[in-house]
Scaffold this motif. Sequence first.
Motif, PDB file in Angstrom:
ATOM      1  N   PRO A   1      20.505 -13.442  -0.903  1.00 11.17           N
ATOM      2  CA  PRO A   1      20.847 -12.986   0.452  1.00 11.17           C
ATOM      3  C   PRO A   1      22.296 -12.552   0.658  1.00 11.17           C
ATOM      4  CG  PRO A   1      19.488 -14.945   0.582  1.00 11.17           C
ATOM      5  CD  PRO A   1      19.814 -14.747  -0.866  1.00 11.17           C
ATOM      6  N   GLU A   2      23.247 -13.278   0.095  1.00  9.12           N
ATOM      7  CA  GLU A   2      24.658 -12.987   0.351  1.00  9.12           C
ATOM      8  C   GLU A   2      25.313 -12.134  -0.735  1.00  9.12           C
ATOM      9  OE1 GLU A   2      25.844 -13.769   3.286  1.00  9.12           O
ATOM     10  OE2 GLU A   2      24.065 -14.945   3.811  1.00  9.12           O
ATOM     11  N   ALA A   3      24.524 -11.548  -1.623  1.00  8.07           N
ATOM     12  CA  ALA A   3      25.084 -10.736  -2.708  1.00  8.07           C
ATOM     13  C   ALA A   3      25.844  -9.530  -2.152  1.00  8.07           C
ATOM     14  CB  ALA A   3      23.983 -10.281  -3.650  1.00  8.07           C
ATOM     15  N   ASP A   4      26.777  -9.045  -2.930  1.00  5.39           N
ATOM     16  CA  ASP A   4      27.614  -7.904  -2.570  1.00  5.39           C
ATOM     17  C   ASP A   4      26.879  -6.606  -2.892  1.00  5.39           C
ATOM     18  OD1 ASP A   4      29.550  -5.935  -2.329  1.00  5.39           O
ATOM     19  OD2 ASP A   4      31.034  -6.982  -3.546  1.00  5.39           O
ATOM     20  N   PRO A   5      26.704  -5.696  -1.922  1.00  4.41           N
ATOM     21  CA  PRO A   5      26.028  -4.429  -2.189  1.00  4.41           C
ATOM     22  C   PRO A   5      26.675  -3.625  -3.322  1.00  4.41           C
ATOM     23  CG  PRO A   5      26.274  -4.730   0.164  1.00  4.41           C
ATOM     24  CD  PRO A   5      27.047  -5.845  -0.498  1.00  4.41           C
ATOM     25  N   ASP A   6      27.971  -3.745  -3.481  1.00  8.49           N
ATOM     26  CA  ASP A   6      28.646  -3.029  -4.555  1.00  8.49           C
ATOM     27  C   ASP A   6      28.188  -3.550  -5.920  1.00  8.49           C
ATOM     28  OD1 ASP A   6      30.493  -0.943  -5.182  1.00  8.49           O
ATOM     29  OD2 ASP A   6      31.910  -2.475  -5.845  1.00  8.49           O
ATOM     30  N   ARG A   7      28.000  -4.855  -6.023  1.00  9.47           N
ATOM     31  CA  ARG A   7      27.503  -5.443  -7.277  1.00  9.47           C
ATOM     32  C   ARG A   7      26.089  -4.951  -7.573  1.00  9.47           C
ATOM     33  NH1 ARG A   7      25.861 -11.530  -8.684  1.00  9.47           N
ATOM     34  NH2 ARG A   7      25.678 -11.267 -10.932  1.00  9.47           N
ATOM     35  N   VAL A   8      25.255  -4.854  -6.545  1.00  7.67           N
ATOM     36  CA  VAL A   8      23.897  -4.341  -6.722  1.00  7.67           C
ATOM     37  C   VAL A   8      23.955  -2.893  -7.206  1.00  7.67           C
ATOM     38  CG1 VAL A   8      21.700  -3.831  -5.595  1.00  7.67           C
ATOM     39  CG2 VAL A   8      22.969  -5.901  -4.974  1.00  7.67           C
ATOM     40  N   ALA A   9      24.787  -2.091  -6.570  1.00  8.80           N
ATOM     41  CA  ALA A   9      24.915  -0.683  -6.969  1.00  8.80           C
ATOM     42  C   ALA A   9      25.347  -0.561  -8.426  1.00  8.80           C
ATOM     43  CB  ALA A   9      25.899   0.029  -6.047  1.00  8.80           C
ATOM     44  N   ASP A  10      26.246  -1.415  -8.860  1.00  8.62           N
ATOM     45  CA  ASP A  10      26.672  -1.394 -10.268  1.00  8.62           C
ATOM     46  C   ASP A  10      25.488  -1.622 -11.207  1.00  8.62           C
ATOM     47  OD1 ASP A  10      29.321  -0.950  -9.595  1.00  8.62           O
ATOM     48  OD2 ASP A  10      29.927  -3.049  -9.878  1.00  8.62           O
ATOM     49  N   GLN A  11      24.556  -2.472 -10.805  1.00  4.82           N
ATOM     50  CA  GLN A  11      23.390  -2.778 -11.635  1.00  4.82           C
ATOM     51  C   GLN A  11      22.379  -1.633 -11.667  1.00  4.82           C
ATOM     52  OE1 GLN A  11      23.304  -5.598 -13.448  1.00  4.82           O
ATOM     53  NE2 GLN A  11      25.273  -6.117 -12.561  1.00  4.82           N
ATOM     54  N   LEU A  12      22.440  -0.752 -10.677  1.00  3.61           N
ATOM     55  CA  LEU A  12      21.449   0.318 -10.549  1.00  3.61           C
ATOM     56  C   LEU A  12      21.863   1.622 -11.218  1.00  3.61           C
ATOM     57  CD1 LEU A  12      20.438  -0.226  -6.826  1.00  3.61           C
ATOM     58  CD2 LEU A  12      19.252  -1.032  -8.887  1.00  3.61           C
ATOM     59  N   VAL A  13      23.065   1.679 -11.759  1.00  6.11           N
ATOM     60  CA  VAL A  13      23.577   2.927 -12.335  1.00  6.11           C
ATOM     61  C   VAL A  13      22.668   3.473 -13.433  1.00  6.11           C
ATOM     62  CG1 VAL A  13      25.481   3.922 -13.651  1.00  6.11           C
ATOM     63  CG2 VAL A  13      25.962   2.490 -11.672  1.00  6.11           C
ATOM     64  N   ALA A  14      22.128   2.610 -14.268  1.00  9.51           N
ATOM     65  CA  ALA A  14      21.345   3.069 -15.424  1.00  9.51           C
ATOM     66  C   ALA A  14      19.832   2.990 -15.205  1.00  9.51           C
ATOM     67  CB  ALA A  14      21.742   2.261 -16.654  1.00  9.51           C
ATOM     68  N   VAL A  15      19.373   2.822 -13.965  1.00  4.43           N
ATOM     69  CA  VAL A  15      17.935   2.709 -13.717  1.00  4.43           C
ATOM     70  C   VAL A  15      17.492   3.757 -12.705  1.00  4.43           C
ATOM     71  CG1 VAL A  15      17.936   0.239 -14.226  1.00  4.43           C
ATOM     72  CG2 VAL A  15      18.166   1.004 -11.864  1.00  4.43           C
ATOM     73  N   SER A  16      16.203   3.966 -12.649  1.00  6.21           N
ATOM     74  CA  SER A  16      15.634   4.903 -11.689  1.00  6.21           C
ATOM     75  C   SER A  16      14.222   4.453 -11.357  1.00  6.21           C
ATOM     76  CB  SER A  16      15.620   6.308 -12.288  1.00  6.21           C
ATOM     77  OG  SER A  16      15.110   7.235 -11.361  1.00  6.21           O
ATOM     78  N   ASP A  17      13.785   4.774 -10.174  1.00  4.25           N
ATOM     79  CA  ASP A  17      12.426   4.489  -9.731  1.00  4.25           C
ATOM     80  C   ASP A  17      12.086   3.006  -9.827  1.00  4.25           C
ATOM     81  OD1 ASP A  17      12.206   7.211  -9.281  1.00  4.25           O
ATOM     82  OD2 ASP A  17      11.335   7.597 -11.249  1.00  4.25           O
ATOM     83  N   VAL A  18      12.923   2.184  -9.198  1.00  3.88           N
ATOM     84  CA  VAL A  18      12.745   0.740  -9.230  1.00  3.88           C
ATOM     85  C   VAL A  18      12.506   0.195  -7.829  1.00  3.88           C
ATOM     86  CG1 VAL A  18      14.135   0.443 -11.316  1.00  3.88           C
ATOM     87  CG2 VAL A  18      15.222   0.248  -9.079  1.00  3.88           C
ATOM     88  N   LEU A  19      11.849  -0.963  -7.792  1.00  2.00           N
ATOM     89  CA  LEU A  19      11.654  -1.705  -6.557  1.00  2.00           C
ATOM     90  C   LEU A  19      12.550  -2.926  -6.598  1.00  2.00           C
ATOM     91  CD1 LEU A  19      10.134  -2.486  -3.918  1.00  2.00           C
ATOM     92  CD2 LEU A  19       8.442  -3.631  -5.385  1.00  2.00           C
ATOM     93  N   LEU A  20      13.332  -3.108  -5.534  1.00  2.00           N
ATOM     94  CA  LEU A  20      14.180  -4.289  -5.380  1.00  2.00           C
ATOM     95  C   LEU A  20      13.564  -5.158  -4.290  1.00  2.00           C
ATOM     96  CD1 LEU A  20      17.684  -2.539  -5.236  1.00  2.00           C
ATOM     97  CD2 LEU A  20      16.403  -3.287  -7.258  1.00  2.00           C
ATOM     98  N   VAL A  21      13.358  -6.437  -4.576  1.00  6.93           N
ATOM     99  CA  VAL A  21      12.794  -7.369  -3.597  1.00  6.93           C
ATOM    100  C   VAL A  21      13.873  -8.392  -3.276  1.00  6.93           C
ATOM    101  CG1 VAL A  21      10.962  -9.008  -3.099  1.00  6.93           C
ATOM    102  CG2 VAL A  21      10.488  -7.027  -4.560  1.00  6.93           C
TER     103      VAL A  21
ATOM    104  N   THR B   1       0.825  -1.213   0.000  1.00 12.18           N
ATOM    105  CA  THR B   1       0.000   0.000   0.000  1.00 12.18           C
ATOM    106  C   THR B   1       0.856   1.259   0.000  1.00 12.18           C
ATOM    107  OG1 THR B   1      -0.222   0.073   2.418  1.00 12.18           O
ATOM    108  CG2 THR B   1      -1.904  -1.168   1.195  1.00 12.18           C
ATOM    109  N   GLU B   2       2.071   1.162   0.532  1.00 16.55           N
ATOM    110  CA  GLU B   2       2.984   2.314   0.554  1.00 16.55           C
ATOM    111  C   GLU B   2       3.492   2.675  -0.842  1.00 16.55           C
ATOM    112  OE1 GLU B   2       3.683   4.123   3.247  1.00 16.55           O
ATOM    113  OE2 GLU B   2       2.492   2.818   4.543  1.00 16.55           O
ATOM    114  N   LEU B   3       3.366   1.743  -1.780  1.00 16.53           N
ATOM    115  CA  LEU B   3       3.870   1.964  -3.144  1.00 16.53           C
ATOM    116  C   LEU B   3       2.797   2.471  -4.107  1.00 16.53           C
ATOM    117  CD1 LEU B   3       6.075  -1.230  -3.323  1.00 16.53           C
ATOM    118  CD2 LEU B   3       6.904   1.138  -3.285  1.00 16.53           C
ATOM    119  N   VAL B   4       1.556   2.520  -3.657  1.00 16.95           N
ATOM    120  CA  VAL B   4       0.477   2.996  -4.522  1.00 16.95           C
ATOM    121  C   VAL B   4       0.770   4.431  -4.951  1.00 16.95           C
ATOM    122  CG1 VAL B   4      -1.988   3.576  -4.624  1.00 16.95           C
ATOM    123  CG2 VAL B   4      -1.242   1.451  -3.526  1.00 16.95           C
ATOM    124  N   GLY B   5       0.703   4.661  -6.243  1.00 17.25           N
ATOM    125  CA  GLY B   5       0.934   6.003  -6.783  1.00 17.25           C
ATOM    126  C   GLY B   5       2.389   6.370  -7.016  1.00 17.25           C
TER     127      GLY B   5
END
Length: 150
Positions: free
Chosen positions: A80-100, A37-41
Amino acid sequence: MKIWVLRHGEAVPHGSKPDPARELTEQGRKEVLSSATELVGQPLTAIYASPYLRAQQTAQLVREALGFEPEIRTVDWLTPEADPDRVADQLVAVSDVLLVSHNPLVGNLLSYLQHGAGYPPERVGTAGLAELEGDELVIGAMRLNSLKHP
């Protein structure tokens, strides 16, 4: 740019099934729907999810609750054990995304994006939803606008 990070809902206990096959409990489903419900809109452009069953179920519940048409993007960099730096690398070209995803990644990623390396992880319970914002993705410079739990 905004990034939402959602930890999966409550899952069946460790040891009952192999970790990737653990599914949401009924309580976990309720938690996820509450957080959705927090993501509505919100201007979501994509939903990325770990391949683990409980994260897939969480992402699908959110997708259905929001009426979000694009398919869920299943990625191995949200386990669960992924490296936050690897995640950040994947997010460079995106915006307004939900990560689960899962802990410890969720807590580590939130801390890393806000403060950089070497800080304690954020404490995130099941179905906890964080909203981060910044002018661009700069490690240690994102603002945590909210961290809500059902």
